[in-house]
Enzyme design. Sequence first.
Site, PDB file in Angstrom:
ATOM      1  CB  SER A 112      -1.407   0.107   1.395  1.00  0.00           C
ATOM      2  OG  SER A 112      -2.019   1.016   1.230  1.00  0.00           O
ATOM      3  CG  ASP A 251      -2.804   4.811  -1.093  1.00  0.00           C
ATOM      4  OD1 ASP A 251      -3.321   3.788  -1.856  1.00  0.00           O
ATOM      5  OD2 ASP A 251      -2.066   3.759   0.087  1.00  0.00           O
ATOM      6  CG  ASP A 253      -3.246   0.029  -2.198  1.00  0.00           C
ATOM      7  OD1 ASP A 253      -2.825   1.048  -2.087  1.00  0.00           O
ATOM      8  OD2 ASP A 253      -3.245  -1.458  -1.783  1.00  0.00           O
ATOM      9  CG  ASP A 255      -6.028   0.579  -0.076  1.00  0.00           C
ATOM     10  OD1 ASP A 255      -5.027   1.862  -0.468  1.00  0.00           O
ATOM     11  OD2 ASP A 255      -5.959   0.011   0.583  1.00  0.00           O
TER      12      ASP A 255
END
Length: 452
Positions: A112, A251, A253, A255
């Site tokens: 992430s 960000d 990833d 999400d």
Amino acid sequence: MSQRKYFGTDGVRGEVGGPVINAAFALRLGYAAGRVLAREHREHASGRGRNRPQVVIGKDTRISGYMLESALEAGLSAAGIDVLLAGPVPTPAVAYLTRTLRLAAGIVISASHNPYQDNGIKFFSAHGMKLPDDIEAAIEQALDEPLGCVGSEELGRARRMADAQGRYIEFCKSTFPHDLDLNGLKLVVDAAHGAAYNVAPHVFRELGAEVHAIGVSPDGFNINKGVGALHPESLAEEVRARGADLGIALDGDADRLQMVDGTGRIYNGDELLYAIVRERMQRGPVAGVVGTLMTNYGLERQLQQIGVGFERANVGDRYVLEQMQARGWLYGGESSGHLLCLDCHTTGDGTIAALQVLTALRRADATLAEWVADLRMYPQKMINVPLAPGLDWKTHDGLARARGAVEAELAGRGRVLIRASGTEPKLRLMVEAEDEALAQASAQKLADSLGA
């Protein structure tokens, strides 16, 4: 549920080369997950459809993703699972692909918002949600069993998906109303050199916006580095320099979402969640919204004033989602920018959340500042106090008295949050109040009670 040995609240995560983020562990994890999924498939097979389960693997742009992807693929194949390799796609894209392709599970390789030195592995169920606890527990148990292999005739096949990104782009666009477009809107989109680098700019561009993309040159090492939702100040500079209307920061990833307006003002998850909910209220009643312990008190107060329920979950989008499902509510999120709109997707999605904010602004013909003008964010002050060995802060008389006095003084004009750090021996004392001076004085009063 018993104590987890490997899985945290968001799968397995750690430093590359450490105890769990390495090729050997990923191989074992792939095999263990494959065995459990194959067993579930046999137990619930209806006699129709695929002979063996299929799993999709997606990843972000970290250099370690290649290693972990190959190891997971090998383990899954050894357990008799067919594998679809989606390549670099956002975490929510994996949730979508798992659901729409009727797969047994989805696997995401990402850490992430963390730097490239870290990575992680997490799973989605066939419904595009987090794995049920009993399935996670079964995978953990299988991890401690010897590595094996099915017979040659039962080995799983693997193939690369050529259309994973394209499918997801179309899905994102489908959440934006057909009677609206983004024509005439000038956007800067920051993909954090991460999973959305070849996705997010296309989504907004294909809906009509003029898009300048930054953070779209991943090299395996620069994910989240000075860009993206963790560093929206970089986006703010670019928006001002280019005279753009808005900036969108994701960000690594994709999400998580932060946004910037044409003046360079940064809007966090609380403000963006309010922007979405306010627009949804014009379509019909909104029963409630789930935030976290860190959600600004101003959002709670404003939602109450417009007749929307509000509840706080523990920090983490997993806990927000659990409470949303328990209450049957559709909207929730975190200040950090994890925003959930269950009328659009089964998981948090930065690109789709941005589209919902843009929907509100286009419908109202308003700027972002105008649309959230009635949301008053409360100043926040946090003091970290070292915890002496053996000190039980929950039964500390001085702290209890100070907290009572502060809460009495605030009396609906703010709130107090006291919680222990999960990573170091410190107590976090946080106060939100109508003005900054009151927040500072109140937090200091709490710290003084502990001799800090």
